[in-house]
Each structure stands twice: as structure tokens, then as C-alpha cells.
Design a protein around this motif. Structure first.
Motif, short mmCIF file in Angstrom:
data_model
loop_
_atom_site.label_atom_id
_atom_site.label_comp_id
_atom_site.label_asym_id
_atom_site.label_seq_id
_atom_site.Cartn_x
_atom_site.Cartn_y
_atom_site.Cartn_z
N ARG A 50 20.64 48.91 8.68
CA ARG A 50 19.34 49.26 8.10
C ARG A 50 18.40 48.06 8.08
NH1 ARG A 50 19.31 50.72 2.88
NH2 ARG A 50 21.33 49.79 2.47
N LEU A 51 18.98 46.87 8.28
CA LEU A 51 18.16 45.66 8.35
C LEU A 51 17.61 45.54 9.76
CD1 LEU A 51 17.07 42.93 7.50
CD2 LEU A 51 19.33 41.98 7.78
N VAL A 52 16.30 45.68 9.90
CA VAL A 52 15.71 45.66 11.24
C VAL A 52 14.64 44.58 11.32
CG1 VAL A 52 16.14 48.10 11.61
CG2 VAL A 52 13.95 47.39 10.66
N GLU A 53 14.42 44.10 12.54
CA GLU A 53 13.32 43.17 12.76
C GLU A 53 12.18 43.94 13.42
OE1 GLU A 53 14.18 39.45 14.63
OE2 GLU A 53 12.08 38.86 14.60
N VAL A 54 10.97 43.73 12.91
CA VAL A 54 9.80 44.39 13.51
C VAL A 54 9.19 43.41 14.51
CG1 VAL A 54 7.54 45.38 13.07
CG2 VAL A 54 9.40 45.75 11.45
N MET A 55 9.05 43.86 15.76
CA MET A 55 8.54 42.97 16.78
C MET A 55 7.34 43.61 17.50
SD MET A 55 11.76 41.00 18.28
CE MET A 55 12.59 42.26 19.13
N GLU A 56 6.60 42.76 18.20
CA GLU A 56 5.39 43.24 18.87
C GLU A 56 5.58 43.31 20.37
OE1 GLU A 56 1.97 40.98 17.99
OE2 GLU A 56 1.80 41.73 15.95
N ARG A 57 4.94 44.33 20.94
CA ARG A 57 4.83 44.40 22.39
C ARG A 57 3.38 44.14 22.73
NH1 ARG A 57 8.10 49.45 22.41
NH2 ARG A 57 10.18 48.85 23.08
N GLN A 58 3.15 43.24 23.67
CA GLN A 58 1.77 42.98 24.06
C GLN A 58 1.64 43.12 25.55
OE1 GLN A 58 0.84 39.17 22.38
NE2 GLN A 58 -0.26 40.14 20.70
N GLU A 103 -4.92 42.92 17.33
CA GLU A 103 -5.41 42.89 18.70
C GLU A 103 -5.19 44.23 19.38
OE1 GLU A 103 -4.68 39.60 21.56
OE2 GLU A 103 -4.09 38.54 19.73
N LYS A 104 -6.09 44.60 20.24
CA LYS A 104 -6.00 45.88 20.96
C LYS A 104 -4.80 45.85 21.89
CE LYS A 104 -9.68 48.95 21.37
NZ LYS A 104 -11.02 49.20 21.81
N GLY A 105 -4.12 46.99 21.99
CA GLY A 105 -3.00 47.07 22.92
C GLY A 105 -1.71 46.51 22.35
N VAL A 164 4.24 52.50 15.64
CA VAL A 164 3.78 52.00 16.94
C VAL A 164 2.41 51.31 16.84
CG1 VAL A 164 2.96 52.70 19.21
CG2 VAL A 164 5.12 53.54 18.37
N ASN A 165 1.44 52.00 16.21
CA ASN A 165 0.09 51.45 16.18
C ASN A 165 -0.26 50.78 14.86
OD1 ASN A 165 -0.61 52.25 18.81
ND2 ASN A 165 -0.73 54.36 18.07
N PHE A 166 0.77 50.40 14.10
CA PHE A 166 0.54 49.89 12.75
C PHE A 166 -0.38 48.67 12.73
CE2 PHE A 166 1.67 48.02 8.66
CZ PHE A 166 1.74 49.13 7.86
N VAL A 167 -0.09 47.73 13.64
CA VAL A 167 -0.87 46.48 13.66
C VAL A 167 -2.29 46.74 14.15
CG1 VAL A 167 -1.08 44.22 14.75
CG2 VAL A 167 1.11 44.95 13.83
N ASP A 179 -10.62 45.72 29.94
CA ASP A 179 -9.30 46.17 29.48
C ASP A 179 -8.19 45.18 29.82
OD1 ASP A 179 -10.38 48.44 28.49
OD2 ASP A 179 -10.06 49.62 30.33
N LEU A 180 -8.50 44.21 30.66
CA LEU A 180 -7.48 43.27 31.10
C LEU A 180 -7.18 42.27 29.99
CD1 LEU A 180 -5.79 42.32 33.59
CD2 LEU A 180 -7.66 40.74 34.06
N VAL A 181 -5.91 42.11 29.68
CA VAL A 181 -5.52 41.11 28.69
C VAL A 181 -4.74 40.02 29.42
CG1 VAL A 181 -4.27 40.66 26.57
CG2 VAL A 181 -5.36 42.88 26.92
N VAL A 182 -5.23 38.81 29.39
CA VAL A 182 -4.48 37.71 29.99
C VAL A 182 -4.14 36.71 28.89
CG1 VAL A 182 -4.52 35.84 31.68
CG2 VAL A 182 -5.66 38.00 32.19
N GLU A 183 -2.85 36.57 28.65
CA GLU A 183 -2.38 35.65 27.63
C GLU A 183 -2.26 34.27 28.28
OE1 GLU A 183 -1.62 37.23 24.70
OE2 GLU A 183 -0.96 35.50 23.53
N MET A 184 -2.90 33.29 27.69
CA MET A 184 -2.85 31.95 28.28
C MET A 184 -2.29 30.96 27.28
SD MET A 184 -6.22 31.38 30.52
CE MET A 184 -6.81 32.57 31.69
#
Lengths: 109, 857
Positions: B128-136, B318-320, B309-312, B584-589
Motif C-alpha cells: 500500500r506504500l506507493v511512490e507517486v512519480m511524474e511522466r513528462q 507544467e502541461k503534459g 493522472v492529471n493531478f499535477v 506543443d513541443l517540449v524540449v527538456e534541457m
């Protein structure tokens, strides 16, 4: 030859085997003893006594024919042997000889 | 009306057979008569009577005499086994060495695997102990990161009914804690109120629910408490100074976190303190701390994951950006994500080593099988005699299985001793603190393993040997059948396939490691010493850099925002804007803050433009990119063009060649150098080779005088670089040993077989020699058969090892190409080892004087 000893219940069973001559098998002995003694007996007690006496050579056994009764199991018939008769006789002689020693008086109540 | 069945069965089970019919008959007659009056009483009477027959007179003999026979047979078998060990010492030792090293290796791997499976699996909340992680979404690829907004945990706990409790755990950093004059450096972290309720780390002092509530609280590990106060008793409420800056009150002491936890802290501060010190964590667009959630009993993980899913994004992130939850205990082994989807991780190594352990054990078992069937001809008379005397096949199977199990148990004893000897070394390689198991379940399962190995090893010889026809044996007509020979050959081939596959794999791992060590990274990582500026150093950075640069032995010095290997720990941004950018393009730098001279010192090559330099003035409105960033932005001829970063325009003044700032597992990512001397806390210097010790001594003295109260922690950049490949280095070292072991055991088996063959063919060799064969000719004759087997093994192993190596290499974005000579060398080395082993034996056999061998007939 020394005759084997006889317990009280064995003596009763042996007597009954003798009395029922050639018709003595477990249940017959049991029922007759029950009616004479006027109390309930367990069949296992009769078997114990019969087997012990057979080992001592006081009785001999043979199987009867197959019948429909008793779930198809044969009866086992017992007859008294000469040794058995002698053991009974000796037992009686012994008891009588001592019995006769009791003085003929009236006993207190 | 029938008598009670059970009672009757019971009677039949215990009663003497010769009495049974009479007793049964009489019982049934009595029962039938009674049941006319009262069936119930009749049944009970029947049962009671049956019980009354339970006396010695009526109970049948339970075969006690059989037990006595078994004992005698056991002793007999034992004696025979002992004597055959004595008589055939060489095969006994080959078996013992092979099986015990195989078992030792299996035990070590078992210990390692079971320890790996326990990591992070020690918390009461379990799954029941879970880690919440992000997908970007990053440049078309989905990346997964554990960094989340610092207020995510609290918000989830308030808004979602499924959440029982949640906590934030921040990034870790080293800080100085002081009590009076005592300064101690330790790893610290900011954590939410329920931290000790969510993670089951026992508190020696303080209440799990209360220690992190008061903003100025600090919770110390027992080690840290002892270092600061000399005791863990009565420290609650005492004051600790943090970074010579802030005061905190000790609210609790926790027991040092167990080795099986990946969280290892010396102290914890509250999230309230984090919000004050790092207000940027309050924003939904900034990601750094990790978020842990305990779900309510019965809440489904899938439903929860789908719901958030869309909580953040819904809260202004940030979008997406989407979020999902994974069980915390699972993450350690399944921590790798490819394009946002779970794709293995350490579990692959766990699986790989389990498979290796199994195969090594199997190779050792095969030795045993081969040697015992080959040896069968020597013991064939024993079997014939036994069979002629009436031994059943079962008895013979038991004898031979017993023999192999005894062998296996003996080997297990040796293996256990080996494990005790090797464990310190093994711990060194694996970086674990494993101990020799002494608990009963483990010991029992080890005994089980020995019996299992003995069973595998003994089953074939037992079934095979016991099947002989005694007449044929005693007439001497029995010679090895074709099928027997084929099985033996097949097993040898199998052993060598395993060995060659292992050799190739080790080779590939080694070459890839060499590649990572020697490939031009695009920058020079050598002789770069750095330390993290704290206290006074950060305030007077330029002075410190100037001082350090003047140390003898230091050729250059500058400062940078992060150690190069720590990029990606919250230092990336996607807010770069440029002309013609698709909205719409997201570039992480990667954002690398540097000081003047830093890029030059790293020896990163320029492709176009120039480095930052003081003479140009106002450099903070300029920017330098790497080639990957330029490619991601789709720019041509970029020098002089303008981009917008954080709302301000910047001119591109330079482009540098791509360099490998991350491990070779990943492709080089877009990156820019941002001249921001205020944000560079890592003072880095280039040291002349051989002057490291001098420079460090001088630096320590300087730091102590200049920055009292803070502890200097310096590192070399290439150390950090090595640390990236720790897992691979471990695998490389371990698999080297395992491959060596596999080939050792295989050739031991071959040695035994060769000796046996040579012995069987002694007469043939004698006759050949009489007719003029040379020693060398005889050796070749004997080796032909073995050579063929090993060649077949090599051919089979190539495709297998190719597939395995390919798969492993696929984990790297930059990798070596598989060369044909990896395979050729592995095959040849296996062949040479086999030749050497066989030649050793056959040479001896070939040199025997034929007169000796042919004398007797």
C-alpha cells in the motif's frame, strides 16, 4: 501332566462351551451366559476367554459352513477337549474338597 | 441396517487376520440382534466392542522385522559407498570439488538474491506504500522522474479519500551540524509529518507521529546523536546548529536505517522548514522532492493511478505532465523506465545470476552423472552379484541415490565452509553486508538444495545402473551401449555450451566496460578535484577561486553549479523558447550554471563561436548550447541568433561538441551553459598529475582557517564517473568468477571422463603401440572424440551467446559492436582448456609400457 489354571470367567465360558456341546460359538456362549448370569456381557470378553483357553489347549475350534447370516462370515465353533474336561473336574474336586471342610453350623447374619 | 463402517475398517486394520472373520461375524450378529431393539445403542455398542479388542492378544504384528532389515541395508550401503570413495579417490575428489564449488556459488547467489528481494521491503504498509512519480513528454520521448512538486503529498492527503497518509521526502544533501564546538557533517533530508508512520524505521526516542510537527524540529540518527552528544539518552529538546546558521531542537532519535533500505539519512528536518528555505518547492511547476503515499486498506492501485493522472496539471503544473503510482518496494528492482513504461532494472541482474547459479549447479551435477555412469563398468560385478542374490531394482536405486545424496551432503558441508571463507570478498564485490545464514529455515532449505542436487545428479546413474541384466553382467557381455555413450556426450556438450556462453558474456561485459573507461567523453574528467562551497566560501567565491588557483600544483580553477555527474537532479528546464518553436513541443534541457573559465577547464570542444570571457562584458545575456540542443531546436547557423530563457532574451555565442555528461546508458541530451557565477557552489580545480596529495593537504588547511566550523568534503570527478558504472563493474567482476568456475567444473568433468576412457582403452593402446603407433599418435587418437564434442558445443553456443550479449548491450545507448573474434577467442579458449585437460590424462596413458598392459591376457 499339569493342568492349566482357570480364571473365574474362563471357567464360566468353559462350562458353557461344554454345555452347548458342538453348538458353542461366540454369540451363543454370550447369550446363554447372559441369560444364566442375568447381566450384560461384552462379546469381546467372551472372545478373550475363548482364545486364551484355546491357547492353553482347553478347547478346540473349527469353522462352520458359509451362511447368508452375519454378513457372510463363518461361525467358529468350540468344543471342550479332554484336557478342558479334566481342568473342570479338578477345579470342582478342589472346590468340593475344601467346601466339605466347612463345619455344619449356622453362620451369623 | 449396517454396522458402522469406520469402526469395521478400524477393526480390520488392527486385528489379527486369523481371528478377524470370527470376531467380525460375532460382532455383526450381536449388532443385528441389538439393532432390532435400538439401532442407536447397537451402533454405539458396536464401536465400543471394537475398541475393547484393542489388546495385545488381538492386534496383528506390524512388520517390525522389516525395519531391522532396512537398517542393516542402510549400514551396508553406507559401507559400500565409503569403500568406493576410498577406492576411486580421483573421481571422489572431482565430484567433491565440482559439487561443492557449484553449491557454494549457488549459496552465495541465493544470499545475494534474497537480500536484493528484501531491499525496501521492510515497511509495515507493504504494497500500500506507493511512490507517486511524474511522466513528462520530452522531445517526443516520455521520461519518468521521481521529482514532484513539494506540495503534492499534502494536497493529495487532503483531496483524495484513497490516501491514508502521504509524505514528501526531499533531495539529500550534506550539511554541517554543530553542538558547542563539535561540527559533524551528515546527510540530511526534509520530510513530512507522517514520515515515521509511513516508513517503519524505529524511533529510539520520540513519538512517530509527533517528531516532525514542530517547524524547528530535527530528528537524528542514533549514530549522529552519539557523534554530537556522545549519547542517545536525554537528547530530546537539546539544540543543534545547522550550517552555523539556524537552530533546531532535537525531537527524536531513530535507529540507523538498515542496510536493506535505500534511504540512508543522518538527520531529518521538517517540510515546513523546507517551504521556508526553498519557497520554490511550493510551486506546481517545480519538481524536486519525492512523494510517498500510503493507500487506504482495500483501495486499488490501478484505480488510484488512473484517478491521479492529471493531478499535477489540474493544479497548475507544467502541461503534459502526468503522474502515476508504483509500489515503493517494487521500485528498487523494477526501477528502469523506457518511454514511460516500466522496463526491468535490477531485477534483470537478479534473474541473470539466478540462472547462472542454476546452470553452474547443473554443470556440477552433470559431472557427477557422467563420472558415475562411466564408472559403472567398474562396479558392474557388484550390481550383478546383488541382483543375482535377489536385490530388487528399487533397492539398487535407493543405494545409488543414497550414494549421490551422501556425496551432495558432504559437498554442502564443504560449500558452507567455502561460503564462510569467501563471504567477506563477495561482500566487497557486491557492496552488500551479507552474513552467513544460521537460521533454521535457511539451513533447512540449504539441506533441501543439497538433497535436490544429489537427486538430480544421482537419478540418471541410479536408473541406468539398476537396469542391467544380471546374467549379461556376470557373463561379462555387457559393454557400454550406444545410447549411454550418446547421453554422456550430450551432457559434456551441454556443459561446454554453458561455459562458452559464459565466457563470451564476460568478454562482452569487459569490453563494454573498457569502452566506457577509454572512449573519448568529449571532456577531460581526469585530475579534476572539487569541493562544495559552504558558509563563507559561497559568500566570497571569487576570492576562494583566486586563492586556490595560486596553490602550487593547481593549474586552473573555476566553479560550477553541480558536479557533472549529478546533472538531471532537478537542474533541467523546458522553458527555452526560440523562433519558429512548435508550441506543443517540449524540449527538456540541462541547465549548467558555470563561472568564467569552467568550460575550457573541462576541455569541452567548441564547434562554433567562443567560450564565455570577461572581456566581452554583460555575458549573462548570452548562452552556449551543445550540438544536441541545437539539433533539437532545429537551428542552422545558430551563432548570433536569439532565444528566450525564463522570459529574457539571450544571444547564442557558442556551440560546443556533444559530450557524455551522463552514463552511456543514455543518449546525449540537449544542454546549455548558463553563465551565473552566483549559482555555482562547486569549486573545481585542475591538479597537476602527482601533486594531488599536496594540493589536498593545502586545501584542507586553507578551508579550516578560512571557513571554520564547516567540514571540507572533496572528490575527484573521475570517482563520480566510476560510480555511474558500479552496477556494471560488479556484474563484470562477478561474472568473471562465475565463468572461471563454470569452465573449471566442466574441465574437471572432462578430466574424469578422459581418465576413464584412457583406462578402458589401455589394451587397445598397448596393441597399437606394439604395431608401431607413436605416443603422440595415441594422444591424438584419444583426443579426437573429445575435440569433436567441444567443437559441437562451440557451434551451438555461438547463437545463444550472441542473443544474450545483444540484449545486454541494448541497455546502452553507446555501445561496442560485437566482433567475431569475441566468439572465436571464447571458443578457442574452451577448446584449449579441454585439450590441455585431456592431453594431461592421455599422455600418461600413452606412455605406459605395452608389455605391462598386455601381460595379463
Amino acid at each position: 501332566m499339569k493342568t492349566p489354571s482357570l480364571g473365574e470367567f474362563e471357567e464360566l465360558v468353559l462350562l458353557m462351551v461344554g454345555a452347548l456341546h458342538d453348538e458353542a460359538y461366540g454369540v451363543a456362549v454370550l447369550e446363554n451366559l447372559e441369560s444364566h448370569l442375568k447381566k450384560k456381557l461384552n462379546i469381546s470378553a467372551v472372545h478373550v476367554a475363548l482364545k486364551r483357553m484355546e491357547d492353553k489347549g482347553l478347547v478346540r475350534s473349527r469353522f462352520g459352513g458359509i451362511t447368508e447370516d452375519r454378513g457372510g462370515r463363518r461361525k467358529k465353533y468350540y468344543v471342550m477337549t479332554a484336557l478342558g474336561k479334566r481342568a473342570l473336574d479338578q477345579q470342582y474336586a478342589l472346590r468340593n474338597s475344601i467346601y466339605n471342610l466347612i463345619p455344619d453350623i449356622s453362620f451369623s447374619k | 441396517m449396517k454396522p458402522p463402517k469406520r469402526a469395521l475398517q478400524f477393526l480390520r486394520w488392527f486385528c489379527r487376520e486369523d481371528y478377524l472373520e470370527e470376531i467380525e461375524g460375532d460382532l455383526i450378529e450381536v449388532f443385528e440382534k441389538q439393532s432390532l431393539l435400538s439401532p442407536r445403542r447397537a451402533r454405539w455398542g458396536f464401536i465400543w466392542s471394537v475398541c475393547k479388542y484393542l489388546r495385545p492378544q488381538f492386534i496383528r504384528a506390524f512388520k517390525i522385522n522389516v525395519h531391522q532389515n532396512a537398517r542393516a541395508m542402510f549400514r551396508h550401503n553406507f559401507t559400500i559407498t565409503y569403500r568406493s570413495f576410498l577406492k576411486y579417490k580421483s573421481s571422489f575428489f572431482i565430484n567433491l570439488i565440482g559439487l561443492s564449488s557449484g553449491l557454494a556459488c549457488t549459496i552465495l547467489i541465493y544470499l545475494w538474491v534474497s537480500d536484493e528481494l528484501k531491499v525496501n521491503n521492510l515497511h509495515a504498509a507493504g504494497d500500500r506504500l506507493v511512490e507517486v512519480m511524474e511522466r513528462q513528454l520530452d522531445n517526443g520521448q516520455i521520461t519518468v522522474q521521481s521529482g514532484t512538486p513539494g506540495i503534492l503529498a499534502e494536497t493529495m492527503a487532503q483531496e483524495l479519500p484513497e490516501v491514508a497518509s502521504a509524505t514528501t521526502v526531499s533531495w539529500t544533501d550534506k550539511y554541517v551540524l554543530s553542538v558547542d564546538d563539535r561540527n559533524m557533517q551528515g546527510t540530511g533530508v526534509y520530510a513530512g509529518r507522517d514520515y515515521f508512520k509511513i516508513f517503519s524505521f524505529p524511533l529510539l526516542q520520540g513519538d512517530p507521529g509527533k517528531v516532525l510537527i514542530d517547524k524547528k524540529s530535527i530528528v537524528l540518527s542514533d549514530e549522529m546523536a552519539v557523534r554530537l552528544f556522545g549519547t542517545t539518552e536525554n537528547v530530546l529538546g537539546k539544540t543543534v546548529t545547522w550550517q552555523h546558521e539556524k537552530l533546531f531542537n532535537v525531537s527524536g532519535v531513530f535507529k540507523k536505517m538498515p542496510a536493506q533500505s535505500t534511504q540512508q539519512y543522518d538527520f531529518l528536518l521538517t517540510t515546513d522548514e523546507m517551504k521556508e528555505a526553498h519557497p520554490w518547492t511550493l510551486q506546481w511547476t517545480n519538481n524536486a522532492p519525492s512523494t510517498f503515499v500510503v493507500l487506504r486498506e482495500g483501495a486499488s492501485l490501478e484505480a488510484f493511478s488512473a484517478k491521479i493522472v492529471n493531478f499535477v496539471e489540474d493544479h497548475g503544473g507544467e502541461k503534459g505532465t502526468t503522474v502515476f503510482a508504483t509500489p515503493y518496494s517494487r521500485l528498487y528492482l523494477h526501477g528502469r523506465f523506457v518511454n514511460g513504461v516500466e522496463a526491468g532494472g535490477r531485477i534483470e541482474y537478479v534473474r541473470m545470476f539466478s540462472i547462472i547459479a542454476f546452470f553452474i549447479l547443473l554443470i556440477a551435477c552433470i559431472n557427477f552423472m557422467n563420472l558415475s555412469t562411466a564408472r559403472a563398468s567398474r562396479r558392474i560385478k557388484e550390481i550383478g552379484t546383488k541382483k543375482a542374490m535377489g536385490a530388487s531394482r528399487r533397492a539398487l536405486i535407493i543405494q545409488y541415490l543414497g550414494e549421490s545424496m551422501l556425496m551432495a551432503l558432504l559437498s554442502m558441508g564443504c560449500a558452507f565452509l567455502l561460503v564462510i571463507l569467501l563471504l567477506p570478498q563477495f561482500n566487497l564485490i557486491t557492496g552488500k553486508t551479507l552474513t552467513v545464514p544460521t537460521d533454521y529455515p535457511t539451513l533447512l532449505s540449504l539441506a533441501g538444495l543439497a538433497i535436490f542436487a544429489g537427486w538430480i545428479a544421482g537419478s540418471y546413474p541410479a536408473l541406468y545402473l539398476s537396469g542391467f541384466n544380471p546374467v549379461a553382467i556376470l557373463k561379462g557381455q555387457l559393454h557400454g551401449s550406444w545410447s549411454e555413450l550418446w547421453v554422456r556426450r550430450g551432457l559434456v556438450v551441454f556443459q561446454f555450451v554453458c561455459s562458452v556462453v559464459l565466457i563470451v558474456s564476460v568478454w562482452v561485459v569487459y569490453e563494454q566496460m573498457q569502452y566506457t573507461q577509454t572512449k573519448n567523453l568529449g571532456y577531460n574528467k581526469d585530475h579534476l578535484l572539487y569541493f562544495e562551497g559552504q558558509g563563507k566560501v559561497t559568500q566570497n567565491l571569487e576570492t576562494v577561486i583566486a586563492t586556490v588557483r595560486n596553490f602550487p600544483g593547481v593549474t586552473n580553477a573555476s566553479s560550477i553549479g553541480h558536479s557533472l555527474m549529478e546533472f538531471g537532479a532537478g537542474s533541467s528546464t523546458s522553458s527555452m523558447q526560440w523562433e519558429g518553436k512548435d508550441p506543443d513541443l517540449v524540449v527538456e534541457m540541462e541547465n549548467v550554471r558555470v563561472n568564467y573559465g569552467m568550460i575550457e577547464m573541462l576541455e569541452v570542444q567548441l564547434v562554433a563561436g567562443r567560450y564565455y570571457a570577461q572581456q566581452f562584458g554583460a555575458e549573462d545575456s548570452n548562452i552556449i548550447f551543445n550540438e544536441a540542443a541545437i539539433a533539437a531546436m532545429g537551428m542552422e547557423d545558430p551563432i548570433g541568433k536569439t532565444v528566450t530563457l525564463w522570459g529574457k532574451p539571450r544571444t547564442i555565442v557558442g556551440v560546443v561538441k556533444d559530450f557524455h555528461f551522463r552514463s552511456f546508458h543514455e543518449k546525449v541530451k540537449p544542454l546549455f551553459f548558463n553563465l551565473a557565477p552566483d549559482g555555482t557552489w562547486m569549486v573545481m580545480m585542475k591538479v597537476e598529475p602527482g601533486k594531488e596529495a599536496d594540493v589536498i593537504a593545502r586545501l584542507e588547511k586553507f578551508h579550516k582557517d578560512y571557513n571554520p566550523g564547516f567540514l571540507l568534503s572533496y572528490r575527484f570527478l573521475d570517482q563520480d564517473y566510476q560510480a555511474q558504472y558500479v552496477a556494471e563493474q560488479r556484474v563484470a567482476t562477478l561474472s568473471k568468477y562465475f565463468a572461471g568456475l563454470a569452465i573449471l567444473i566442466s574441465s574437471l568433468g572432462l578430466l574424469g571422463l578422459a581418465a576413464f576412457t584412457a583406462e578402458r582403452r589401455l589394451k587397445e593402446i598397448g596393441i597399437r603401440k606394439i604395431h608401431g603407433a607413436t605416443n603422440v599418435g595415441v594422444v591424438f587418437l584419444l583426443m579426437k572424440d573429445f575435440t569433436r564434442m567441444v567443437l559441437v558445443a562451440i557451434v551451438i553456443s555461438f547463437p545463444i551467446s550472441y542473443v544474450i550479449s545483444r540484449q545486454w548491450l541494448d541497455g546502452f545507448a553507446y555501445k561496442i559492436n560485437l566482433q567475431w573474434w569475441f566468439f572465436a577467442t571464447a571458443g578457442l579458449s574452451a577448446l584449449f582448456v579441454a585439450w590441455f585437460t585431456v592431453a594431461l590424462q592421455t599422455w600418461r596413458a600413452a606412455r605406459v609400457n605395452p608389455a605391462k598392459t598386455l601381460r595379463s591376457e
